[in-house]
Design a protein around this motif. Sequence first.
Motif, short mmCIF file in Angstrom:
data_model
loop_
_atom_site.label_atom_id
_atom_site.label_comp_id
_atom_site.label_asym_id
_atom_site.label_seq_id
_atom_site.Cartn_x
_atom_site.Cartn_y
_atom_site.Cartn_z
N PHE A 1 111.58 5.37 -23.43
CA PHE A 1 110.70 6.50 -23.67
C PHE A 1 110.19 6.47 -25.11
CE2 PHE A 1 113.33 7.67 -20.13
CZ PHE A 1 112.41 8.23 -19.25
N TYR B 1 104.08 16.47 -23.06
CA TYR B 1 103.56 16.38 -21.70
C TYR B 1 103.58 14.94 -21.21
CZ TYR B 1 99.32 14.47 -23.78
OH TYR B 1 98.43 13.67 -24.45
N ASN B 2 103.46 14.79 -19.90
CA ASN B 2 103.20 13.50 -19.26
C ASN B 2 102.43 13.79 -17.98
OD1 ASN B 2 105.14 14.37 -17.43
ND2 ASN B 2 106.60 12.76 -17.87
N LYS B 3 102.36 12.83 -17.08
CA LYS B 3 101.57 13.00 -15.85
C LYS B 3 102.12 14.09 -14.95
CE LYS B 3 100.28 8.14 -15.60
NZ LYS B 3 100.46 6.90 -14.84
N SER C 1 105.24 19.35 -18.39
CA SER C 1 105.11 19.61 -19.82
C SER C 1 106.16 20.63 -20.24
CB SER C 1 103.72 20.11 -20.18
OG SER C 1 103.50 21.37 -19.62
N GLU D 1 102.39 13.08 -26.06
CA GLU D 1 102.62 12.54 -24.72
C GLU D 1 103.93 11.77 -24.69
OE1 GLU D 1 100.43 9.86 -21.29
OE2 GLU D 1 99.57 9.93 -23.29
N LEU D 2 104.76 12.08 -23.71
CA LEU D 2 105.99 11.34 -23.49
C LEU D 2 105.65 10.15 -22.61
CD1 LEU D 2 109.08 11.23 -23.90
CD2 LEU D 2 109.27 12.37 -21.67
N LYS D 3 105.77 8.97 -23.18
CA LYS D 3 105.43 7.73 -22.47
C LYS D 3 106.71 7.11 -21.93
CE LYS D 3 101.06 6.74 -23.93
NZ LYS D 3 100.00 6.36 -23.05
N GLU D 4 106.61 6.58 -20.73
CA GLU D 4 107.74 5.91 -20.10
C GLU D 4 107.35 4.46 -19.82
OE1 GLU D 4 110.55 6.34 -16.11
OE2 GLU D 4 108.72 7.52 -16.28
N ALA E 1 106.32 9.01 -12.88
CA ALA E 1 106.68 9.38 -14.24
C ALA E 1 107.93 10.23 -14.24
CB ALA E 1 105.53 10.16 -14.88
N TYR F 1 114.27 11.01 -13.73
CA TYR F 1 113.34 10.06 -13.12
C TYR F 1 114.03 9.34 -11.97
CZ TYR F 1 115.79 6.73 -16.15
OH TYR F 1 116.75 5.98 -16.78
#
Length: 119
Positions: free
Chosen positions: A47, A108-110, A113, A66-69, A17, A38
């Motif tokens: 994103f 946040y993400n994996k 944050s 949640e910030l998704k990629e 991530a 990244y």
Amino acid sequence: MKYFALFFLFIVFGAEAANILSARLDSDQKNLLIDVAYSGGCKKHYFSLKMDEMCLETYPVQCAAELKEEIEDGEDYCQGIIRHQAVFSLKKHKLHDEYYRGSKLTIYNKKSSFSIKLP
């Protein structure tokens, strides 16, 4: 030494991530700017921001997103360290109304944050 540095950067940024470096509002306070880093460089990374369904009813309100990629055509195995600024409209994500005024938003993400105070 060169290989150790590359190995260290791969561990820090990893292939799982993006790492959230910072978050802030633009000068007009209409957009949320999230700086990420990244590993990759061979494929396009997209994103998106997904708001959690519930906010904590404290004063001020505390919310999370949640910030998704998403990576075009699957995994990106290239080893470059890419920095990118993702831009999200407060209005589009419904974070501009009175309910969110002065609230704390944690993105946040994996891997990481970052918290920001909304206008």
